[in-house]
Structure formats: C-alpha cells, structure tokens
Design a protein around this motif. Structure first.
Motif, PDB file in Angstrom:
ATOM      1  N   PRO A  43      27.327  36.695  27.361  1.00  0.00           N
ATOM      2  CA  PRO A  43      28.503  36.476  27.904  1.00  0.00           C
ATOM      3  C   PRO A  43      29.005  37.519  28.974  1.00  0.00           C
ATOM      4  O   PRO A  43      28.391  38.676  28.956  1.00  0.00           O
ATOM      5  CB  PRO A  43      29.635  36.772  26.681  1.00  0.00           C
ATOM      6  CG  PRO A  43      28.507  36.826  25.471  1.00  0.00           C
ATOM      7  CD  PRO A  43      27.313  37.073  25.839  1.00  0.00           C
ATOM      8  N   THR A  44      29.574  37.130  30.172  1.00  0.00           N
ATOM      9  CA  THR A  44      30.047  37.865  31.175  1.00  0.00           C
ATOM     10  C   THR A  44      31.198  37.496  31.673  1.00  0.00           C
ATOM     11  O   THR A  44      31.201  36.251  32.198  1.00  0.00           O
ATOM     12  CB  THR A  44      28.779  37.817  32.277  1.00  0.00           C
ATOM     13  OG1 THR A  44      29.066  38.587  33.497  1.00  0.00           O
ATOM     14  CG2 THR A  44      28.166  36.476  32.559  1.00  0.00           C
ATOM     15  N   THR A  48      29.961  38.665  36.448  1.00  0.00           N
ATOM     16  CA  THR A  48      29.487  39.700  36.989  1.00  0.00           C
ATOM     17  C   THR A  48      28.090  40.106  36.648  1.00  0.00           C
ATOM     18  O   THR A  48      27.340  40.771  37.666  1.00  0.00           O
ATOM     19  CB  THR A  48      30.414  40.874  36.757  1.00  0.00           C
ATOM     20  OG1 THR A  48      30.380  41.448  35.337  1.00  0.00           O
ATOM     21  CG2 THR A  48      31.995  40.708  37.059  1.00  0.00           C
ATOM     22  N   GLU A  49      27.513  39.477  35.474  1.00  0.00           N
ATOM     23  CA  GLU A  49      26.402  39.810  35.103  1.00  0.00           C
ATOM     24  C   GLU A  49      25.999  41.333  35.469  1.00  0.00           C
ATOM     25  O   GLU A  49      25.057  41.608  35.893  1.00  0.00           O
ATOM     26  CB  GLU A  49      25.377  38.934  35.739  1.00  0.00           C
ATOM     27  CG  GLU A  49      25.562  37.405  35.383  1.00  0.00           C
ATOM     28  CD  GLU A  49      24.726  36.361  36.095  1.00  0.00           C
ATOM     29  OE1 GLU A  49      23.445  36.693  36.342  1.00  0.00           O
ATOM     30  OE2 GLU A  49      25.215  35.136  36.562  1.00  0.00           O
ATOM     31  N   VAL A 110      35.661  44.052  39.626  1.00  0.00           N
ATOM     32  CA  VAL A 110      36.776  42.895  39.451  1.00  0.00           C
ATOM     33  C   VAL A 110      37.337  42.786  37.854  1.00  0.00           C
ATOM     34  O   VAL A 110      38.039  42.133  37.668  1.00  0.00           O
ATOM     35  CB  VAL A 110      35.969  41.703  39.840  1.00  0.00           C
ATOM     36  CG1 VAL A 110      35.558  41.865  41.515  1.00  0.00           C
ATOM     37  CG2 VAL A 110      34.962  41.327  39.002  1.00  0.00           C
ATOM     38  N   VAL A 111      36.513  43.594  37.013  1.00  0.00           N
ATOM     39  CA  VAL A 111      37.167  43.420  35.576  1.00  0.00           C
ATOM     40  C   VAL A 111      36.998  44.679  35.044  1.00  0.00           C
ATOM     41  O   VAL A 111      36.350  45.738  35.525  1.00  0.00           O
ATOM     42  CB  VAL A 111      36.088  42.460  34.463  1.00  0.00           C
ATOM     43  CG1 VAL A 111      36.151  41.146  35.228  1.00  0.00           C
ATOM     44  CG2 VAL A 111      34.721  42.958  34.779  1.00  0.00           C
ATOM     45  N   GLU A 115      34.553  45.753  29.905  1.00  0.00           N
ATOM     46  CA  GLU A 115      34.092  44.205  29.734  1.00  0.00           C
ATOM     47  C   GLU A 115      32.752  44.345  30.145  1.00  0.00           C
ATOM     48  O   GLU A 115      32.027  43.786  29.675  1.00  0.00           O
ATOM     49  CB  GLU A 115      35.032  43.506  30.363  1.00  0.00           C
ATOM     50  CG  GLU A 115      36.407  43.476  29.901  1.00  0.00           C
ATOM     51  CD  GLU A 115      37.450  42.318  30.484  1.00  0.00           C
ATOM     52  OE1 GLU A 115      36.869  41.505  31.235  1.00  0.00           O
ATOM     53  OE2 GLU A 115      38.559  42.135  30.206  1.00  0.00           O
ATOM     54  N   GLU A 116      32.398  45.151  31.222  1.00  0.00           N
ATOM     55  CA  GLU A 116      31.030  45.155  31.692  1.00  0.00           C
ATOM     56  C   GLU A 116      30.046  45.932  30.895  1.00  0.00           C
ATOM     57  O   GLU A 116      28.918  45.675  30.614  1.00  0.00           O
ATOM     58  CB  GLU A 116      30.926  45.811  33.155  1.00  0.00           C
ATOM     59  CG  GLU A 116      31.733  44.841  34.080  1.00  0.00           C
ATOM     60  CD  GLU A 116      31.512  45.086  35.419  1.00  0.00           C
ATOM     61  OE1 GLU A 116      31.200  44.167  36.286  1.00  0.00           O
ATOM     62  OE2 GLU A 116      31.598  46.253  35.924  1.00  0.00           O
ATOM     63  N   VAL A 117      30.504  46.891  30.096  1.00  0.00           N
ATOM     64  CA  VAL A 117      30.001  47.567  29.059  1.00  0.00           C
ATOM     65  C   VAL A 117      29.564  46.684  27.973  1.00  0.00           C
ATOM     66  O   VAL A 117      28.242  46.621  27.444  1.00  0.00           O
ATOM     67  CB  VAL A 117      30.569  48.700  28.802  1.00  0.00           C
ATOM     68  CG1 VAL A 117      29.811  49.453  27.256  1.00  0.00           C
ATOM     69  CG2 VAL A 117      30.610  49.932  29.606  1.00  0.00           C
TER      70      VAL A 117
END
Length: 193
Positions: A43-44, A48-49, A110-111, A115-117
C-alpha cells in the motif's frame, strides 16, 4: 485450500530466522527478484512508492561489511568508543548471508513522513512473507549503520530520506521451520460497539 486459508497460513508461518540458522547455501536470485516484485505491491498513499532497495550478494556482501565496519570505526574513534569486536562483527556479519537487502525510504513530501515509513514497512512485510513461502530464512535488522546519517549516500539516499535497516537472507541449515509464539490478540484489542 482456498485463497483466504493460504493467506492466513502464510502470515502465521512467517518467522524471523537469524544468520545462525543459515546454511551458507546461496538463495536463487529468482526468489530475491520475486521478493522485490511483491514488495512493489505494498500500500502507498498518493502512490509515492517510497521503498528503495539495494541488494548485496557475492562480493557485494564483503563491500557492505567493509563499508559499515569502516564507518563505525571512523565514528567510534572520533568519540572514543571504538570496540574491536564490534568492528569485526560489522565486517563479518554480511558474509553469513546469501543476500542482504538494504531498506530505504525515499521522501516525497506530499504525505506525512510516517505514511511513507509505514508503506515501506508494508513492502518489507511482503518480502518477509514471500521469503517464508519459499522456505527462505530472513529477518529485518536495524543494527549496523542504519541510523548513521552519513551512511545514506552509500545506499543512494538523500538527506531527507531514511535508511530503515537491512533484510538478512539465507537458506536454512535444517528442514525444520521454527514454531511461532504470540500472546493472545484479545489482550491487544478493544472493541467499541
């Protein structure tokens, strides 16, 4: 077995399998590639992957060991905390593995960072589940140079990015898959009805 049962079993059978249980036999690169491909389906938020991986194998494992032991030495000598055993362990530990995958998180802005972690952690979970499905030993470590800011360029990461650790991968010495241990989920959940 239906799809739900397959997924349930895969999740329950995933284990952290440490280098002491590795046989020294090389894992087929096709399995590593499948782990990476499955990581890519995590999930991303906003697509942003953020996951970035560097795969070390063969002589690359020696290069990783040399890099992290020398970086440790430079830092530790500078602050008077050098330990020869730690230096030796950082140089030798990668050589116990078939492959090591450095886990990076590319920051997009952008997030929120968390959330990216979390997305990157989901990608790693996909790799862990894939390794277990193939009977491959694997564990995620945040040791070594994980939190050394000056290590980031070696792994292709910029200042705002994160190095989140390493996936240590190897074939098992034994056919016996370790048993799992978990406390009851009831102690960790509150239902509001």
């Amino acid at each position: 077995m239906n799809n739900a049962e397959v997924v349930n079993e895969a999740i329950k059978n995933r284990r952290s399998i440490f280098t002491g249980m590795f046989s020294g036999e090389k894992v087929d690169n096709a399995v590593i590639e499948k782990m990476l491909e499955n990581a890519n389906w995590a999930p991303t938020h906003k697509l942003t992957e953020p996951w970035r991986f560097v795969v070390f194998e063969g002589e690359g494992l020696k290069k990783l060991g040399e890099f992290q032991s020398e970086l440790y030495k430079a830092r530790a000598v500078g602050n008077g905390n050098f330990n020869e055993a730690t230096f030796d362990m950082l140089a030798a530990k990668p050589l116990e593995c078939s492959h090591i995958i450095a886990i990076g998180m590319k920051r997009h802005g952008v997030v929120p960072e968390v959330e990216e972690v979390c997305s990157t952690a989901c990608a790693v979970q996909n790799m862990l589940l894939t390794a277990a499905a193939y009977g491959i030993g694997c564990y995620w470590s945040t040791g070594g140079v994980t939190f050394y800011e000056e290590a980031k360029p070696f792994f292709g990461l910029d200042e705002e990015d994160k190095l989140l650790g390493f996936l240590f991968i190897g074939m098992l010495k034994s056919d016996k898959w370790p048993e799992g241990r978990r406390k009851s989920i009831e102690d960790k959940v509150k239902w509001v009805r």
